[in-house]
Design a protein around this motif. Structure first.
Motif, short mmCIF file in Angstrom:
data_model
loop_
_atom_site.label_atom_id
_atom_site.label_comp_id
_atom_site.label_asym_id
_atom_site.label_seq_id
_atom_site.Cartn_x
_atom_site.Cartn_y
_atom_site.Cartn_z
N GLU A 131 -7.11 -2.26 12.22
CA GLU A 131 -7.85 -1.83 10.74
C GLU A 131 -7.47 -2.56 9.77
O GLU A 131 -7.64 -3.34 8.81
N SER A 132 -6.46 -1.96 9.06
CA SER A 132 -5.69 -2.07 8.36
C SER A 132 -4.11 -3.52 8.36
O SER A 132 -3.04 -3.59 7.36
N ARG A 133 -3.96 -3.52 9.70
CA ARG A 133 -3.12 -4.15 9.45
C ARG A 133 -3.01 -5.43 9.34
O ARG A 133 -1.88 -6.12 8.10
N ASP A 134 -3.89 -6.71 8.37
CA ASP A 134 -3.76 -7.91 8.08
C ASP A 134 -4.08 -7.51 6.39
O ASP A 134 -4.22 -8.45 5.74
N GLU A 135 -3.94 -6.43 5.85
CA GLU A 135 -3.77 -6.30 4.67
C GLU A 135 -2.68 -6.60 4.25
O GLU A 135 -2.12 -6.27 4.21
N ILE A 136 -2.97 -6.99 2.70
CA ILE A 136 -1.09 -8.00 2.20
C ILE A 136 -1.52 -7.45 0.40
O ILE A 136 -2.38 -6.60 -0.20
N CYS A 137 -0.27 -7.41 0.33
CA CYS A 137 -0.21 -6.98 -1.45
C CYS A 137 -0.72 -7.75 -2.06
O CYS A 137 -0.18 -9.55 -2.17
N GLU A 138 -1.33 -7.57 -3.04
CA GLU A 138 -1.90 -8.24 -3.93
C GLU A 138 -1.33 -9.62 -4.95
O GLU A 138 -1.32 -10.60 -4.91
N GLU A 139 -0.02 -8.98 -5.38
CA GLU A 139 1.24 -9.45 -6.19
C GLU A 139 1.68 -10.78 -5.30
O GLU A 139 2.21 -11.12 -5.82
N CYS A 140 2.77 -10.06 -4.08
CA CYS A 140 3.24 -10.85 -3.40
C CYS A 140 2.87 -11.36 -2.22
O CYS A 140 3.48 -11.90 -1.49
N GLY A 141 1.88 -10.90 -1.90
CA GLY A 141 1.70 -11.88 -0.25
C GLY A 141 2.36 -10.74 1.16
O GLY A 141 1.66 -11.23 2.64
N THR A 142 2.84 -9.72 0.83
CA THR A 142 3.62 -9.03 1.86
C THR A 142 2.24 -7.48 2.87
O THR A 142 1.94 -7.08 2.20
N PRO A 143 2.74 -7.63 3.84
CA PRO A 143 1.65 -6.88 4.29
C PRO A 143 2.23 -5.51 4.45
O PRO A 143 3.16 -5.15 4.35
N LEU A 144 1.11 -4.84 3.93
CA LEU A 144 1.08 -3.40 3.69
C LEU A 144 1.53 -2.87 5.04
O LEU A 144 0.81 -2.67 5.59
N LYS A 145 2.16 -1.42 4.17
CA LYS A 145 2.23 -0.43 5.72
C LYS A 145 0.79 0.45 5.28
O LYS A 145 1.02 0.42 4.54
N PRO A 146 0.41 0.72 6.22
CA PRO A 146 -0.81 2.16 6.03
C PRO A 146 -0.30 2.88 5.12
O PRO A 146 0.76 3.39 5.16
N ALA A 147 -1.28 3.64 4.59
CA ALA A 147 -1.42 4.82 3.25
C ALA A 147 -1.12 5.91 4.17
O ALA A 147 -2.29 6.50 4.82
N THR A 148 0.05 6.79 4.03
CA THR A 148 -0.03 8.79 5.08
C THR A 148 -1.42 8.82 4.58
O THR A 148 -1.88 9.61 5.03
N SER A 149 -2.03 9.07 3.31
CA SER A 149 -3.00 10.42 2.79
C SER A 149 -3.32 9.09 1.23
O SER A 149 -2.62 8.05 0.57
N GLY A 150 -4.02 9.72 1.07
CA GLY A 150 -5.13 9.50 -0.43
C GLY A 150 -5.53 7.60 -0.29
O GLY A 150 -5.82 7.51 0.57
N ARG A 151 -5.60 7.32 -1.18
CA ARG A 151 -6.47 5.57 -1.70
C ARG A 151 -5.91 4.76 -0.47
O ARG A 151 -4.08 4.54 -0.63
N PRO A 152 -6.04 3.62 0.01
CA PRO A 152 -5.63 2.82 0.46
C PRO A 152 -5.04 2.03 -0.33
O PRO A 152 -4.75 1.48 -1.56
N ARG A 153 -3.45 1.15 0.21
CA ARG A 153 -3.02 0.63 -0.60
C ARG A 153 -2.93 -0.85 -0.97
O ARG A 153 -4.02 -1.36 -0.72
N VAL A 154 -2.80 -1.46 -2.84
CA VAL A 154 -2.66 -2.60 -3.07
C VAL A 154 -1.43 -3.05 -2.98
O VAL A 154 -1.57 -4.70 -3.26
N TYR A 155 -0.28 -2.74 -3.11
CA TYR A 155 0.77 -3.07 -3.54
C TYR A 155 1.60 -2.93 -2.70
O TYR A 155 1.98 -1.63 -1.87
N CYS A 156 3.13 -3.81 -2.18
CA CYS A 156 3.87 -3.47 -1.39
C CYS A 156 4.91 -2.70 -2.22
O CYS A 156 5.44 -1.29 -1.16
#
Length: 272
Positions: free
Chosen positions: A231-256
């Motif tokens: 589900e989170s595999r296609d999420e990318i960094c809003e700044e550079c477009g790099t695929p994001l690693k899933p957050a281990t806890s807390g809110r979803p990541r926005v930047y790489c």
């Protein structure tokens, strides 16, 4: 010397007389009949009709013999024709294959220790298990962790076989016969409401297959983790477009990275 013995070429062994292969085969037969606790170099020598000292010319000792036995019973490799059925079917298939081997040789689960050298057959089994999860959304460390978890589950179930067979050899009474003769115990259980409810509801009439039930629940957990990663595999960094690693806890990541977060912040402050 153990490593050389494990990775030796079987076809180079003499066809006549004593050899590591003959010693290992006799030891497996002995362990199948008496469990690992009944295995000794003397008993193997007696089975083969040789002196104990003659065995040591081929195998250094009991520990090394056990390593050789383990690799020998894993000669039969899992069939790799489930590639089109997905990771779950393939991993379940290899787990059942390992379970069948332990059904024939329960003493495998008794081999303890974290510093036992593997042979080519054990490595081939491990490599195949790892391959069943390759290509999923799991990280490399998670693939290794899942395979270790499945392996420990199979051994834990096999230990129940070891214990029941050991008791049957010792007492000459089967598990069913022993528990069937516990009438005085059952008469005391009506004071426990949950047990009584499950008993009258037929909970013990048709018990679940503990191996299949446990394996399915374990794989359900792995499935949930893979689905979460997908589900989170296609999420990318809003700044550079790099695929994001899933957050281990807390809110979803926005930047790489912290650097991308700071660049985005500076951009926002310039436009305000």
């Amino acid at each position: 010397m153990t490593e050389e013995l494990l990775w030796r070429r079987r076809e180079d062994e003499p066809r006549q007389g004593l050899s590591p292969g003959r010693i290992v085969s006799a030891a497996i037969e002995l362990a199948d009949a008496e469990g690992l606790e009944g295995l000794s170099m003397r008993k193997v020598a007696d089975r083969l009709g040789f002196t104990t000292m003659s065995l040591y010319r081929h195998v250094p000792g009991r520990d090394q013999l056990v390593d050789l036995m383990r690799d020998e019973v894993m000669t039969e490799h899992p069939a790799d024709h489930d590639g089109e059925r997905g990771w779950r079917a393939r991993l379940a298939s290899v787990a059942r294959h390992a379970w069948r081997i332990r059904g024939r040789h329960p003493w495998l689960a008794e081999i303890r220790g974290t510093r036992r050298l593997p042979g080519p057959n054990a490595v081939a089994h491990y490599d195949y298990m790892l391959s069943t999860l390759t290509g999923t959304a799991l990280t490399p460390s998670e693939v290794i962790a899942v395979v270790g978890l499945v392996g420990r589950f199979v051994d834990a179930e096999a230990l129940l076989l070891v214990e029941s067979r050991r008791e049957e050899r010792r007492s000459g009474v089967s598990e069913e016969e022993w528990w069937g003769a516990r009438d005085s115990l059952y008469e005391r259980l009506d004071r426990y409401p949950t047990i009584s409810h499950l008993w009258t509801s037929g909970g013990w009439n048709h018990p679940e297959d503990s191996f299949e039930f446990g394996l399915a629940r374990l794989l359900d957990g792995v499935q949930a983790l893979i689905d979460e990663r997908d589900e989170s595999r296609d999420e990318i960094c809003e700044e550079c477009g790099t695929p994001l690693k899933p957050a281990t806890s807390g809110r979803p990541r926005v930047y790489c990275s912290r650097a991308c977060q700071q660049r985005a912040y500076r951009k926002r402050t310039k436009t305000t």
